[in-house]
Each structure stands twice: as C-alpha cells, then as structure tokens.
Design a protein around this motif. Structure first.
Motif, PDB file in Angstrom:
ATOM      1  N   UNK A  66       0.870  -1.176   0.000  1.00  0.00           N
ATOM      2  CA  UNK A  66       0.000   0.000   0.000  1.00  0.00           C
ATOM      3  C   UNK A  66       0.904   1.223   0.000  1.00  0.00           C
ATOM      4  N   UNK A  67       0.929   1.957  -1.108  1.00  0.00           N
ATOM      5  CA  UNK A  67       1.941   2.994  -1.304  1.00  0.00           C
ATOM      6  C   UNK A  67       1.344   4.272  -1.872  1.00  0.00           C
ATOM      7  N   UNK A  68       2.039   5.369  -1.625  1.00  0.00           N
ATOM      8  CA  UNK A  68       1.698   6.613  -2.292  1.00  0.00           C
ATOM      9  C   UNK A  68       2.218   6.667  -3.708  1.00  0.00           C
ATOM     10  N   UNK A  69       3.082   5.751  -4.072  1.00  0.00           N
ATOM     11  CA  UNK A  69       3.597   5.688  -5.448  1.00  0.00           C
ATOM     12  C   UNK A  69       2.469   5.347  -6.425  1.00  0.00           C
ATOM     13  N   UNK A  70       2.638   5.798  -7.665  1.00  0.00           N
ATOM     14  CA  UNK A  70       1.726   5.335  -8.699  1.00  0.00           C
ATOM     15  C   UNK A  70       1.867   3.824  -8.826  1.00  0.00           C
ATOM     16  N   UNK A  71       0.813   3.177  -9.296  1.00  0.00           N
ATOM     17  CA  UNK A  71       0.846   1.726  -9.426  1.00  0.00           C
ATOM     18  C   UNK A  71       1.967   1.284 -10.362  1.00  0.00           C
ATOM     19  N   UNK A  72       2.152   2.016 -11.444  1.00  0.00           N
ATOM     20  CA  UNK A  72       3.203   1.649 -12.403  1.00  0.00           C
ATOM     21  C   UNK A  72       4.582   1.708 -11.750  1.00  0.00           C
ATOM     22  N   UNK A  73       4.862   2.764 -10.997  1.00  0.00           N
ATOM     23  CA  UNK A  73       6.161   2.889 -10.338  1.00  0.00           C
ATOM     24  C   UNK A  73       6.308   1.862  -9.216  1.00  0.00           C
ATOM     25  N   UNK A  74       5.221   1.599  -8.496  1.00  0.00           N
ATOM     26  CA  UNK A  74       5.276   0.605  -7.416  1.00  0.00           C
ATOM     27  C   UNK A  74       5.634  -0.770  -7.970  1.00  0.00           C
ATOM     28  N   UNK A  89      -1.939  -1.583  -3.868  1.00  0.00           N
ATOM     29  CA  UNK A  89      -2.747  -0.367  -3.815  1.00  0.00           C
ATOM     30  C   UNK A  89      -1.800   0.802  -4.008  1.00  0.00           C
ATOM     31  N   UNK A  90      -1.926   1.499  -5.131  1.00  0.00           N
ATOM     32  CA  UNK A  90      -1.049   2.623  -5.440  1.00  0.00           C
ATOM     33  C   UNK A  90      -1.755   3.955  -5.289  1.00  0.00           C
ATOM     34  N   UNK A  91      -0.960   5.036  -5.341  1.00  0.00           N
ATOM     35  CA  UNK A  91      -1.503   6.404  -5.279  1.00  0.00           C
ATOM     36  C   UNK A  91      -2.385   6.605  -4.058  1.00  0.00           C
ATOM     37  N   UNK A  92      -1.901   6.136  -2.914  1.00  0.00           N
ATOM     38  CA  UNK A  92      -2.650   6.264  -1.654  1.00  0.00           C
ATOM     39  C   UNK A  92      -4.030   5.614  -1.734  1.00  0.00           C
ATOM     40  N   UNK A  93      -4.104   4.478  -2.417  1.00  0.00           N
ATOM     41  CA  UNK A  93      -5.360   3.734  -2.433  1.00  0.00           C
ATOM     42  C   UNK A  93      -6.357   4.174  -3.471  1.00  0.00           C
ATOM     43  N   UNK A 177       5.027  14.452   3.487  1.00  0.00           N
ATOM     44  CA  UNK A 177       5.757  13.256   3.896  1.00  0.00           C
ATOM     45  C   UNK A 177       7.192  13.617   4.177  1.00  0.00           C
ATOM     46  N   UNK A 178       8.072  12.616   4.193  1.00  0.00           N
ATOM     47  CA  UNK A 178       9.485  12.872   4.434  1.00  0.00           C
ATOM     48  C   UNK A 178      10.076  13.609   3.238  1.00  0.00           C
ATOM     49  N   UNK A 179      10.315  14.914   3.364  1.00  0.00           N
ATOM     50  CA  UNK A 179      10.943  15.736   2.314  1.00  0.00           C
ATOM     51  C   UNK A 179      10.150  15.723   1.017  1.00  0.00           C
ATOM     52  N   UNK A 180       8.832  15.635   1.110  1.00  0.00           N
ATOM     53  CA  UNK A 180       7.984  15.687  -0.080  1.00  0.00           C
ATOM     54  C   UNK A 180       6.635  16.288   0.286  1.00  0.00           C
ATOM     55  N   UNK A 181       6.101  17.099  -0.636  1.00  0.00           N
ATOM     56  CA  UNK A 181       4.711  17.539  -0.560  1.00  0.00           C
ATOM     57  C   UNK A 181       4.027  17.023  -1.817  1.00  0.00           C
ATOM     58  N   UNK A 182       2.879  16.358  -1.641  1.00  0.00           N
ATOM     59  CA  UNK A 182       2.168  15.750  -2.759  1.00  0.00           C
ATOM     60  C   UNK A 182       0.817  16.431  -2.958  1.00  0.00           C
ATOM     61  N   UNK A 183       0.416  16.532  -4.223  1.00  0.00           N
ATOM     62  CA  UNK A 183      -0.874  17.107  -4.602  1.00  0.00           C
ATOM     63  C   UNK A 183      -1.599  16.098  -5.498  1.00  0.00           C
ATOM     64  N   UNK A 184      -2.882  15.881  -5.244  1.00  0.00           N
ATOM     65  CA  UNK A 184      -3.622  14.865  -6.007  1.00  0.00           C
ATOM     66  C   UNK A 184      -5.025  15.361  -6.319  1.00  0.00           C
ATOM     67  N   UNK A 185      -5.531  14.975  -7.514  1.00  0.00           N
ATOM     68  CA  UNK A 185      -6.861  15.423  -7.935  1.00  0.00           C
ATOM     69  C   UNK A 185      -7.954  14.426  -7.578  1.00  0.00           C
ATOM     70  N   UNK A 186      -7.602  13.295  -6.990  1.00  0.00           N
ATOM     71  CA  UNK A 186      -8.616  12.383  -6.457  1.00  0.00           C
ATOM     72  C   UNK A 186      -8.341  12.110  -4.990  1.00  0.00           C
ATOM     73  N   UNK A 187      -9.398  11.963  -4.235  1.00  0.00           N
ATOM     74  CA  UNK A 187      -9.271  11.657  -2.822  1.00  0.00           C
ATOM     75  C   UNK A 187      -8.907  10.180  -2.635  1.00  0.00           C
ATOM     76  N   UNK A 188      -8.030   9.940  -1.730  1.00  0.00           N
ATOM     77  CA  UNK A 188      -7.672   8.574  -1.381  1.00  0.00           C
ATOM     78  C   UNK A 188      -6.895   8.592  -0.080  1.00  0.00           C
ATOM     79  N   UNK A 189      -6.799   7.471   0.559  1.00  0.00           N
ATOM     80  CA  UNK A 189      -6.043   7.389   1.800  1.00  0.00           C
ATOM     81  C   UNK A 189      -5.675   5.951   2.072  1.00  0.00           C
ATOM     82  N   UNK A 190      -4.583   5.747   2.771  1.00  0.00           N
ATOM     83  CA  UNK A 190      -4.168   4.381   3.070  1.00  0.00           C
ATOM     84  C   UNK A 190      -5.140   3.690   4.018  1.00  0.00           C
ATOM     85  N   UNK A 191      -5.867   4.464   4.817  1.00  0.00           N
ATOM     86  CA  UNK A 191      -6.899   3.860   5.655  1.00  0.00           C
ATOM     87  C   UNK A 191      -7.991   3.237   4.803  1.00  0.00           C
ATOM     88  N   UNK A 192      -8.441   3.981   3.768  1.00  0.00           N
ATOM     89  CA  UNK A 192      -9.448   3.430   2.847  1.00  0.00           C
ATOM     90  C   UNK A 192      -8.902   2.218   2.103  1.00  0.00           C
TER      91      UNK A 192
END
Length: 260
Positions: A66-74, A89-93, A177-192
């Motif tokens: 379960x990663x914030x990485x895109x599925x392709x990169x994961x 689960x990529x892109x924070x779910x 996150x650690x030395x990163x700020x991320x912006x996303x156009x869809x809602x998602x979370x590792x809890x979900x």
C-alpha cells in the motif's frame, strides 16, 4: 498509545498469527526498503522479500503493498509481475492491482491527465532554479521532492507550488511526507485502501506497517483485532515500533513462521 518494541509484543503477534484470515498490508519506501535519494532506485531488502514470500505461502494469508507511489512505479520498485500473489494499492489507495486479474482498477481519465500534465509542467518551471528540488509525476498528481535541497530552497519550492495549486486547482488534496509535498486530484487514503483490501479478502485481522505521516491514517483506523507497526521515529498510533526495515523483516518472518 505508546508503541512497544517487538520483544514486548509477543502476545500481540501471536494473536494476529492465530486469526482465521490475515491481511498483511505494508507501505514500501522506508518500510520494506531503505529511503533513497533517487526514488526509482529503491528496492525491497532481501529479508523483507523472503518474509513476504513466506507470508503469501501461509494458509489463509494475503499480502498487499500500500503505497503513495503510482501503481506503475510501485510495480517497478517492488519487482512485481503478473504472476505475483501480492495485492497492490497505489496512489494512496486510488488504483489497485489484484492477483489473477487483468487491468488496473481506477485509472485516470484523459481530461484528468491533461490537467495534471499542465500543472506539473508549470510546477517544474517554478522549481527549476532551486538546487535539489524536483517534481515527481504520478498517476493522480505530482510531488515536490526536496530531500537534496537546503532548507531555504525547500521552503521556497513548497511555497511556489502551494501558491500554484491554490490558484489553479484549489480542490486538489495536499499531503506531506518525508521531504515531499504531494498534490492529487482524487481523494484517497491508506486507511481506505487497507479497509477495501480487508473487505475483499475477508480478513479477520490486519497487520499494517509504515514509516511516514501518511501511514498514520491507516494505523489509526486499525481495530482491536489488528496490529499496527511503526518503522522508525515519530509520533504514532501503532502498537509496536521497530527501528529499521531489517527489524520489520524479522518481525514479519516471525509472523510467517507462527502463521505457517
């Protein structure tokens, strides 16, 4: 909750090992691999790969990354192929891959991709003069990396891109996150993501481990039958803390031995 070391958590580990259907869901960067300056060079440490293989082979046990990485990169950094038994689960779910299925669940639309490309292009121009700052494009947004930047340059990069997104895409979600700020156009979370995976496999208990702020969403959402593990320092809702990916791998191998 105060997280305890693995040697003080024997009872908790034994309890989840005895559950009927177990989901072991794990962050990747800093959890199964060491954090590196070049994100695409990250690889799972051998001991973690061996432990995940043993868990996936155990009865009624499901493994997921379960990663914030895109599925392709994961899939690249996890060295994951279509024969793998691991769920992803990529892109924070937001996007998923499941064993035995073809295709990706949750791919972006062409309109979403066009907007992303435009904003990411602009963001790259905004940080081009700041040493060590760079933009990582993802399936559903982009991240501003500042691990290699001096503090003033890192702050400037984040402020410039914050202003851009606030102006052009105010409904996008912002995460740190650690030395990163991320912006996303869809809602998602590792809890979900963990909840969806647990429902899919019918899990009666979940083990989740992570090392970053975004992993705390999933750790806080775990129930009394579950086990949360924090890798490294920082405030946490996890019941157990380990100091490194090597220590997590040893815990996972212990769990696999008990499960098998």
């Amino acid at each position: 909750m105060t997280a305890v070391a693995p040697e003080a958590a024997t009872e908790r580990i034994a309890r989840v090992a005895a559950s009927d259907v177990l989901l072991v869901a794990l962050d990747f960067d800093g959890t199964l691999s060491h954090t590196v300056d070049e994100p695409m060079s990250a690889r799972m440490i051998p001991a973690a790969r061996a432990a995940l293989g043993a868990l996936a082979a155990a009865p009624r046990t499901h493994v997921a990354l379960v990663s914030g990485r895109s599925l392709a990169d994961l899939r690249v950094i996890a060295e994951h192929d279509d024969a793998s038994p691991w769920h992803l689960a990529g892109s924070h779910g937001i996007e998923y891959w499941h064993p035995g299925e073809s295709g990706v669940e949750g791919a972006p639309t062409s309109e979403e991709t066009a907007t992303l490309d435009q904003l990411a292009d602009t963001a790259e121009g905004l940080v081009a003069d700041l040493d060590g700052a760079w933009i990582e494009r993802k399936s559903f947004g982009f991240g501003v990396h500042t691990r290699l930047s001096e503090p003033d340059a890192a702050a400037a990069a984040q402020q410039r891109v914050d202003d851009l997104v606030a102006r052009e895409a105010p409904d996008w979600r912002r995460r740190t996150g650690h030395d990163i700020v991320e912006y996303a156009f869809r809602e998602g979370g590792k809890d979900d993501a963990v909840r969806r995976l647990a429902d899919r496999v019918g899990a009666t208990a979940v083990v989740f481990a992570g090392d970053d702020v975004t992993d705390e969403d999933a750790l806080r959402a775990l129930g009394p039958a579950d086990l949360g593990v924090r890798v490294g320092a920082g405030e946490t809702a996890a019941a157990v803390r380990v100091g490194s990916p090597e220590e997590l791998a040893a815990l996972l191998q212990h769990l696999a031995d008990a499960r098998g």
